[in-house]
Design a protein around this motif. Structure first.
Motif, mmCIF file in Angstrom:
data_model
loop_
_atom_site.group_PDB
_atom_site.id
_atom_site.type_symbol
_atom_site.label_atom_id
_atom_site.label_comp_id
_atom_site.label_asym_id
_atom_site.label_seq_id
_atom_site.Cartn_x
_atom_site.Cartn_y
_atom_site.Cartn_z
ATOM 1 N N LEU A 213 0.835 -1.204 0.000
ATOM 2 C CA LEU A 213 0.000 0.000 0.000
ATOM 3 C C LEU A 213 0.869 1.254 0.000
ATOM 4 N N ILE A 214 1.842 1.293 0.902
ATOM 5 C CA ILE A 214 2.735 2.455 0.983
ATOM 6 C C ILE A 214 3.487 2.632 -0.337
ATOM 7 N N GLU A 215 3.953 1.535 -0.891
ATOM 8 C CA GLU A 215 4.666 1.581 -2.165
ATOM 9 C C GLU A 215 3.749 2.113 -3.270
ATOM 10 N N ALA A 216 2.491 1.701 -3.236
ATOM 11 C CA ALA A 216 1.531 2.132 -4.264
ATOM 12 C C ALA A 216 1.299 3.629 -4.221
ATOM 13 N N PHE A 217 1.093 4.189 -3.020
ATOM 14 C CA PHE A 217 0.829 5.631 -3.022
ATOM 15 C C PHE A 217 2.096 6.457 -3.183
#
Length: 325
Positions: free
Chosen positions: A192-196
């Motif tokens: 998730l962190i990587e995605a945003f």
């Protein structure tokens, strides 16, 4: 079947004892245009709420008339039928309203039966409304069932039912989202962190639909809302807010998503965040406001809107500068 028979027999004996104890006073229950008569003794025996109402010096006790608010006539009939027989009404479109009324008047047995009925009738279209209902009326078993159903059927988040819940019961939806995100693993949180951080909208929305917590922060305290507000992705920002993102979340520099939207001159996002009660006078670690960011970067439209929305035009940063210099 034997257990059900025993309950019904007990209910009948219990009711006979109440009715044979004497005529007893009657009370009129009023719900809209519906007026129904019932014995006070029966209502008091079934519901602690009615019992307290009739045992104290209240208007209802002295007038023998009780106005039932937020309950329609047909639902009131179901409540009275249950009080007299302890038989749960058949599942119908009224079951959510019956559950809410049972919760209000502390008819725990009826409430539990309604929970079980609604849990057995969950569909993609009804799951959002059921989850919100369960959260609002503190129904642990129904909440668990509804959340599990949504996790197994992510398309619920794309239904009109979900959109209606977000619009009509936003606080309850935030709690549902929190429950959807509970138990989200470390690997999924990393993704998730990587995605945003990388601006991967498709991956972000897929993870959120799977129950990711939209309030997740990276090592700098940044949330998805910070990143997509800065990039100008209006619909992504709207989706994040609808799913419970904190509009005034602070990063390690004490900056909010509104700071990032303003520094990029993204007026539609600035308007959206302000409409969602974002603090127009939020200050970062240098005492700088969104208005100062917008003005200093030459975004006149954004700056004008912030002034109109109540931004402090006299605010000064640590260097003594206002938005004009």
């Amino acid at each position: 079947m034997e257990a059900v028979t025993k309950v019904e027999e007990t209910a009948a004996v219990d009711l006979d004892a109440l009715l044979n104890a004497g005529e007893g006073p009657m009370v009129t229950l009023v719900a809209g245009e519906t007026r129904l008569m019932a014995r006070r003794a029966v209502l008091a025996a079934r519901s602690p709420v009615f019992s307290a109402m009739f045992s104290h010096d209240t208007l209802e006790s002295s007038s023998n008339e009780v106005t039932i608010t937020d309950v329609e006539g047909p639902v009131l009939r179901e409540l009275l039928a249950y009080c007299h027989t302890l038989r749960t009404p058949h599942p119908s479109s009224m079951t959510p309203q019956v559950l809410a009324a049972a919760d209000k008047y502390d008819l725990s047995g009826l409430k539990t039966e309604c929970e079980q009925q609604l849990a057995s009738l969950l569909t993609v279209e009804s799951a959002a409304a059921t989850a919100v209902l369960a959260v609002r009326h503190t129904c642990p078993s129904l909440t668990k069932a509804a959340v599990a159903f949504i996790k197994a059927n992510f398309q619920v988040l794309a239904t009109q039912g979900w959109a209606d819940a977000v619009h009509n019961q936003p606080k309850d939806v935030v709690e549902v989202c929190r429950l959807l995100g509970s138990g989200f693993g470390k690997e999924e949180t990393r993704r998730l962190i990587e995605a945003f951080e990388e601006g991967d909208v498709e991956e972000l929305l897929e993870l959120i639909a799977a129950g990711a917590d939209v309030r997740t922060r990276d090592s700098d305290g940044m949330t998805a809302l910070h990143f997509f507000a800065e990039m100008g992705y209006v619909e992504v920002v709207r989706s994040l807010v609808e799913r419970g993102a904190e509009v005034d979340a602070r990063n390690s520099s004490n900056e909010t998503p509104l700071h990032f939207a303003a520094i990029g001159g993204h007026s539609p996002i600035v308007r959206l965040l302000v409409a969602c009660s974002a603090d127009v006078n939020a200050r970062n670690c240098y005492e700088r406001t969104p208005l100062q960011f917008a003005a200093w970067h030459g975004y006149e439209e954004t700056a004008a809107f912030l002034v109109e929305a109540g931004a402090d035009t006299e605010a000064r940063d640590k260097d003594g500068r206002t938005y004009l210099n």
